[in-house]
Scaffold this motif. Sequence first.
Motif, PDB file in Angstrom:
ATOM      1  N   LYS A 592      -0.467  -9.084   9.146  1.00  0.00           N
ATOM      2  CA  LYS A 592      -1.505  -8.626  10.097  1.00  0.00           C
ATOM      3  C   LYS A 592      -1.378  -7.134  10.431  1.00  0.00           C
ATOM      4  O   LYS A 592      -1.995  -6.673  11.392  1.00  0.00           O
ATOM      5  N   ALA A 593      -0.626  -6.382   9.665  1.00  0.00           N
ATOM      6  CA  ALA A 593      -0.487  -4.952   9.939  1.00  0.00           C
ATOM      7  C   ALA A 593      -1.808  -4.230   9.656  1.00  0.00           C
ATOM      8  O   ALA A 593      -2.541  -4.584   8.736  1.00  0.00           O
ATOM      9  N   LYS A 594      -2.097  -3.188  10.436  1.00  0.00           N
ATOM     10  CA  LYS A 594      -3.319  -2.415  10.278  1.00  0.00           C
ATOM     11  C   LYS A 594      -2.987  -0.950  10.003  1.00  0.00           C
ATOM     12  O   LYS A 594      -1.977  -0.430  10.461  1.00  0.00           O
ATOM     13  N   ARG A 595      -3.846  -0.335   9.218  1.00  0.00           N
ATOM     14  CA  ARG A 595      -3.856   1.106   8.981  1.00  0.00           C
ATOM     15  C   ARG A 595      -2.688   1.635   8.153  1.00  0.00           C
ATOM     16  O   ARG A 595      -2.691   2.798   7.766  1.00  0.00           O
ATOM     17  N   VAL A 596      -1.657   0.831   7.866  1.00  0.00           N
ATOM     18  CA  VAL A 596      -0.524   1.368   7.126  1.00  0.00           C
ATOM     19  C   VAL A 596      -0.826   1.463   5.636  1.00  0.00           C
ATOM     20  O   VAL A 596      -0.344   2.371   4.958  1.00  0.00           O
ATOM     21  N   LEU A 597      -1.630   0.539   5.114  1.00  0.00           N
ATOM     22  CA  LEU A 597      -2.045   0.588   3.719  1.00  0.00           C
ATOM     23  C   LEU A 597      -3.369   1.360   3.616  1.00  0.00           C
ATOM     24  O   LEU A 597      -3.920   1.799   4.624  1.00  0.00           O
ATOM     25  N   ALA A 598      -3.842   1.531   2.381  1.00  0.00           N
ATOM     26  CA  ALA A 598      -5.125   2.212   2.194  1.00  0.00           C
ATOM     27  C   ALA A 598      -6.231   1.431   2.900  1.00  0.00           C
ATOM     28  O   ALA A 598      -6.137   0.219   3.138  1.00  0.00           O
ATOM     29  N   GLU A 599      -7.287   2.125   3.222  1.00  0.00           N
ATOM     30  CA  GLU A 599      -8.344   1.542   4.053  1.00  0.00           C
ATOM     31  C   GLU A 599      -8.930   0.284   3.438  1.00  0.00           C
ATOM     32  O   GLU A 599      -9.274  -0.663   4.146  1.00  0.00           O
ATOM     33  N   THR A 600      -9.036   0.248   2.107  1.00  0.00           N
ATOM     34  CA  THR A 600      -9.639  -0.909   1.441  1.00  0.00           C
ATOM     35  C   THR A 600      -8.609  -1.942   1.017  1.00  0.00           C
ATOM     36  O   THR A 600      -8.957  -2.935   0.378  1.00  0.00           O
ATOM     37  N   ASN A 601      -7.357  -1.730   1.346  1.00  0.00           N
ATOM     38  CA  ASN A 601      -6.289  -2.644   0.943  1.00  0.00           C
ATOM     39  C   ASN A 601      -6.001  -3.604   2.103  1.00  0.00           C
ATOM     40  O   ASN A 601      -5.376  -3.228   3.093  1.00  0.00           O
ATOM     41  N   ASN A 602      -6.445  -4.832   1.970  1.00  0.00           N
ATOM     42  CA  ASN A 602      -6.303  -5.822   3.034  1.00  0.00           C
ATOM     43  C   ASN A 602      -5.241  -6.873   2.730  1.00  0.00           C
ATOM     44  O   ASN A 602      -5.287  -7.983   3.261  1.00  0.00           O
ATOM     45  N   ALA A 603      -4.299  -6.526   1.871  1.00  0.00           N
ATOM     46  CA  ALA A 603      -3.314  -7.514   1.434  1.00  0.00           C
ATOM     47  C   ALA A 603      -2.479  -8.058   2.588  1.00  0.00           C
ATOM     48  O   ALA A 603      -2.023  -9.198   2.551  1.00  0.00           O
ATOM     49  N   ALA A 604      -2.263  -7.248   3.633  1.00  0.00           N
ATOM     50  CA  ALA A 604      -1.389  -7.681   4.727  1.00  0.00           C
ATOM     51  C   ALA A 604      -2.041  -8.748   5.597  1.00  0.00           C
ATOM     52  O   ALA A 604      -1.346  -9.493   6.286  1.00  0.00           O
ATOM     53  N   PHE A 605      -3.364  -8.849   5.577  1.00  0.00           N
ATOM     54  CA  PHE A 605      -4.044  -9.768   6.489  1.00  0.00           C
ATOM     55  C   PHE A 605      -3.748 -11.229   6.173  1.00  0.00           C
ATOM     56  O   PHE A 605      -3.782 -12.078   7.072  1.00  0.00           O
ATOM     57  N   SER A 606      -3.464 -11.534   4.906  1.00  0.00           N
ATOM     58  CA  SER A 606      -3.243 -12.928   4.515  1.00  0.00           C
ATOM     59  C   SER A 606      -1.779 -13.241   4.261  1.00  0.00           C
ATOM     60  O   SER A 606      -1.458 -14.291   3.723  1.00  0.00           O
ATOM     61  N   LEU A 607      -0.883 -12.353   4.650  1.00  0.00           N
ATOM     62  CA  LEU A 607       0.542 -12.585   4.411  1.00  0.00           C
ATOM     63  C   LEU A 607       1.074 -13.709   5.291  1.00  0.00           C
ATOM     64  O   LEU A 607       0.773 -13.773   6.482  1.00  0.00           O
ATOM     65  N   PRO A 608       1.909 -14.587   4.722  1.00  0.00           N
ATOM     66  CA  PRO A 608       2.572 -15.579   5.571  1.00  0.00           C
ATOM     67  C   PRO A 608       3.785 -14.960   6.260  1.00  0.00           C
ATOM     68  O   PRO A 608       4.210 -13.847   5.938  1.00  0.00           O
ATOM     69  N   ARG A 609       4.352 -15.689   7.179  1.00  0.00           N
ATOM     70  CA  ARG A 609       5.538 -15.233   7.908  1.00  0.00           C
ATOM     71  C   ARG A 609       6.690 -15.008   6.935  1.00  0.00           C
ATOM     72  O   ARG A 609       6.793 -15.667   5.919  1.00  0.00           O
ATOM     73  N   TRP A 610       7.557 -14.069   7.271  1.00  0.00           N
ATOM     74  CA  TRP A 610       8.730 -13.702   6.461  1.00  0.00           C
ATOM     75  C   TRP A 610       8.348 -13.017   5.149  1.00  0.00           C
ATOM     76  O   TRP A 610       9.127 -13.001   4.195  1.00  0.00           O
ATOM     77  N   HIS A 611       7.165 -12.453   5.076  1.00  0.00           N
ATOM     78  CA  HIS A 611       6.738 -11.724   3.882  1.00  0.00           C
ATOM     79  C   HIS A 611       6.306 -10.317   4.278  1.00  0.00           C
ATOM     80  O   HIS A 611       6.010 -10.032   5.437  1.00  0.00           O
ATOM     81  N   ALA A 612       6.264  -9.452   3.273  1.00  0.00           N
ATOM     82  CA  ALA A 612       5.822  -8.075   3.493  1.00  0.00           C
ATOM     83  C   ALA A 612       5.199  -7.543   2.213  1.00  0.00           C
ATOM     84  O   ALA A 612       5.536  -7.988   1.106  1.00  0.00           O
ATOM     85  N   VAL A 613       4.273  -6.591   2.363  1.00  0.00           N
ATOM     86  CA  VAL A 613       3.726  -5.866   1.224  1.00  0.00           C
ATOM     87  C   VAL A 613       4.542  -4.586   1.055  1.00  0.00           C
ATOM     88  O   VAL A 613       4.610  -3.758   1.977  1.00  0.00           O
ATOM     89  N   ILE A 614       5.163  -4.423  -0.101  1.00  0.00           N
ATOM     90  CA  ILE A 614       5.932  -3.218  -0.425  1.00  0.00           C
ATOM     91  C   ILE A 614       5.066  -2.375  -1.353  1.00  0.00           C
ATOM     92  O   ILE A 614       4.687  -2.829  -2.435  1.00  0.00           O
ATOM     93  N   ASN A 615       4.756  -1.169  -0.964  1.00  0.00           N
ATOM     94  CA  ASN A 615       3.834  -0.342  -1.735  1.00  0.00           C
ATOM     95  C   ASN A 615       4.382   1.078  -1.820  1.00  0.00           C
ATOM     96  O   ASN A 615       4.539   1.755  -0.802  1.00  0.00           O
ATOM     97  N   HIS A 616       4.701   1.536  -3.026  1.00  0.00           N
ATOM     98  CA  HIS A 616       5.254   2.873  -3.238  1.00  0.00           C
ATOM     99  C   HIS A 616       4.185   3.889  -3.632  1.00  0.00           C
ATOM    100  O   HIS A 616       4.526   5.009  -4.023  1.00  0.00           O
ATOM    101  N   ASP A 617       2.919   3.501  -3.536  1.00  0.00           N
ATOM    102  CA  ASP A 617       1.835   4.365  -3.995  1.00  0.00           C
ATOM    103  C   ASP A 617       0.860   4.684  -2.872  1.00  0.00           C
ATOM    104  O   ASP A 617      -0.354   4.589  -3.020  1.00  0.00           O
ATOM    105  N   SER A 618       1.403   5.038  -1.718  1.00  0.00           N
ATOM    106  CA  SER A 618       0.599   5.464  -0.570  1.00  0.00           C
ATOM    107  C   SER A 618      -0.385   4.414  -0.103  1.00  0.00           C
ATOM    108  O   SER A 618      -1.430   4.736   0.471  1.00  0.00           O
ATOM    109  N   GLY A 619      -0.085   3.147  -0.350  1.00  0.00           N
ATOM    110  CA  GLY A 619      -0.911   2.069   0.160  1.00  0.00           C
ATOM    111  C   GLY A 619      -2.080   1.668  -0.700  1.00  0.00           C
ATOM    112  O   GLY A 619      -2.835   0.770  -0.328  1.00  0.00           O
ATOM    113  N   VAL A 620      -2.250   2.287  -1.878  1.00  0.00           N
ATOM    114  CA  VAL A 620      -3.338   1.914  -2.776  1.00  0.00           C
ATOM    115  C   VAL A 620      -3.067   0.515  -3.322  1.00  0.00           C
ATOM    116  O   VAL A 620      -1.926   0.159  -3.618  1.00  0.00           O
TER     117      VAL A 620
END
Length: 900
Positions: A592-620
């Motif tokens: 449910k994190a907001k604004r940390v990834l690119a504006e069109t990247n909504n991957a965090a919205f559907s993450l289950p608990r104990w998970h994270a999106v790791i992105n080394h490309d500025s959130g793209v």
Amino acid sequence: MFGIGERRQRARQALEELRAVLRLALGAAEGGRVAAQTAKDQLEFEQSVLRLGLAKARLDPEVTDARGRPALADTWHRIIAERDEIYTGWHPDGPNRLRRIVAESAPGTAGGPWQDWLGRLGQDAGGTAPVMWRIGTAVVEQAPRDDDFPVAVPLLDRAHLRVNSGPDSRSVVDSLVETLLLRLLSTFTPGLVRVHLWDIGHLTGSLPNLQPLTSAGLLTVHDPTRLDDLLADLAGHIRRVHAQAMRAGETSLRSVCVARGQRVEPWRVVVLFGNGERLPDEQHRELQRVARTGLDAGVNLIAVDVPLSANCPLETIIFGEPHRATTSLTGPGVLFRPDPALDSTQASRAATAIAADLVARRGRPRTFEDLLPARLEQLTSHEELRAPVGFADGAPVEVVLGDATPHALIAGPSGSGKTNFLYAMLGGLAARYSPAELELYLLDFKEGVSFAGLAPGRKDPSWLPQARLVGVNVNTDREFGLALLRFLTQELARRAEAAKQQEVTKLAELREADPDGHWPRIVAVIDEFQALFSGRDRITQQATVLLEDVARRGRSQGIHLVLASQDIAGIEAFWGKPAVFEQCTLRIAMPKAKRVLAETNNAAFSLPRWHAVINHDSGVAHGNQVAHIPDASAKGTFDSLQARLWATGNSMAPKLFDGAHQPPLADALDFANPTGPLLGQIIDVSCRAATISLDAVPGRNLAVIGTATEDAMSIMESSALSLARKHSPGSCDFSVWCAVPALTTRVCALASKLSLAGHSVDLRTDATIADLTPASAERPRFVLFFAVDAAHQWLEHKEPPLMKAKLDDLRALLRNGPANHVHTIGWWRGIGRLKDTLGFAGGDDIGAWVALDVQGAELGTLAAGQVIDWSPRPRRAIFFDKSTHSSPDVIIPFDTQDLP
């Protein structure tokens, strides 16, 4: 003279000679033309025979007709003779040499018969892949069957494979592809090869024996109408892998894996079943791009009846008959036969076993221990910092801090696992890098003690060896965050100067040029860093400038920021500095994190608990890696690792700043050997005490201002006790005066401690305070005047006959005492009362002051007209020394109650 008849005769003779010459020329020209045409026919005939191969040419009706012509018959016999001559020379050892080459290039599962490996699980970690992979056998045309030899093709990381089927050969092609895929899957540890299947003619059902792999995610069947999505996913994957390889200083994923001795990213084998027709232009161009760039990123294509002609390594198999084909490796004169099809039951069981093994390994709970290496603190931070933080399909997912990804931004709402992620990251780093390679500066703005356990405590004396500073409960002490940024900029300047002297630009180069220097990588973790920018004041302004400076220059000097927040959307000052955000190329989004990834990247919205999106490309979006983060904060996880690291005993304890507790005077670093009166702990990275120099010069007096009795008493007591320790017994005198009865007991206790320290003490708690000590002394005298304003009833009393008030004597003491080794440390319960004591011209007699519950606007006259940005808060004070300060320091009064 010749007659007419004779001239006519000669003319006819000349004409006949001309005709004869012309006939000869025309005959020669015709002969040349015929010879040229014959040579052309022979060459074309030879080319068609070679293209068809001798076996097919013997049966071809056009070739048979052509062989009836004498000139072409000679060519046919010559081809047969040359072939026999070549084969005679190749036959004795040629097949054996090819067998040896394939055995060396395709060892084990890559080249053995399926009966030897089908059903066995691969154990190879994938550091390198076999050069070749067996697909069948081949024999030179017209050669005996026992002269056949194995055929293998390069594949993983080396070449793509194109297969063109013929009439009634699709089942044979399917069998060839299935066998080849099972070779790949059975060679490596399950999970290191992922298969993507797209079939233009089938929604499901292609390669049915491999369908059990879908349950483990090893086989993904794509919609035949959504090839665009598959190609876009592959393109994003290739960009991400290339970026990771470049961050590691390599040019390809293959070289990264060779350097590490294991596969760090699974191979993707993409099987495309077409219908022989060219793809639409845009899809064709995208497929060509994937083919050109995919090999270096571990993406391999097997294109069946899909036109593909990219400028990249590409091997081709062309079927003319169901069980007879030619390959680009062996040429048209060699007949290729695919290996016999696998037993379908055994193939399905093998696929099921591979999937089950991966599911079982995934199913085992991944723990914090799985993040740790077999041997601790073995890596160098010369080029970068790298550590796993979680797992994706059983494979570790790493974070990388280096020149390419210098800083990290972490976001997630309360309860999303952000603190647990930080512990996983810190544990992974500390387990791999020694204190000589990594230093950690940890700051938590929450009202808690997330990092407190990393410093020594009463219950647990251990600490994290890589930690140099731990700050907790600093939610009201934004000055400490500002102090950390100042320290980092100073360290940047130090490293930049060293790099300049060594004529280098980066930390890696500096470490090579100065191997004896201490140049570890520094990671500064600031949790809930948005608190640093919460006000529109001097702290926010300065912090914004300093943060931008560290973000810009830190990447080249090995100083990395890890900024964590529940919500970064509302940090006005932060977003006003886009350079800071842009430098944070490593983005971690919790559920449910907001604004940390690119504006069109909504991957965090559907993450289950104990998970994270790791992105080394500025959130793209193409840089997303979804990882399961194990529990790193429970008992027996991080604390166990810390105990193992601490047991090595090769590090100093970190400095601890706890904003929720007053620092004990006895524990102050400066108290062991004070240089002057200690007033409190400065909110600073060094955790040093605030002090003043009481030299024999005018103005060396100290005023404590405010009504906060407990804090004022602490400052007065710590000043007295540190002065008593500074001077040897009997070398100085103390005057302890207090006009407030309620404080008498505590003041008397202080006087007793000073006496026990061997010093002479003049204790007064009544009207005798008005009988002031003369303004000179044979040795240093320190006047501790508690609640000066309460003594005005005695100081303002005028005695006859001169009717002179004792207040004038106090002013004279303040004015003349310091130059004569008599220094006053006085407490006034208001700035107005201090001014009443000093009088109109006494402002210069107080060279230093500590203000408690006094508004900053009231203090400007005591600080050379400066605008003092200060709002009172409990257990905090502001300290200013005119002789040394350009701006005040915020201090925490010491706890003096437990000092004997």
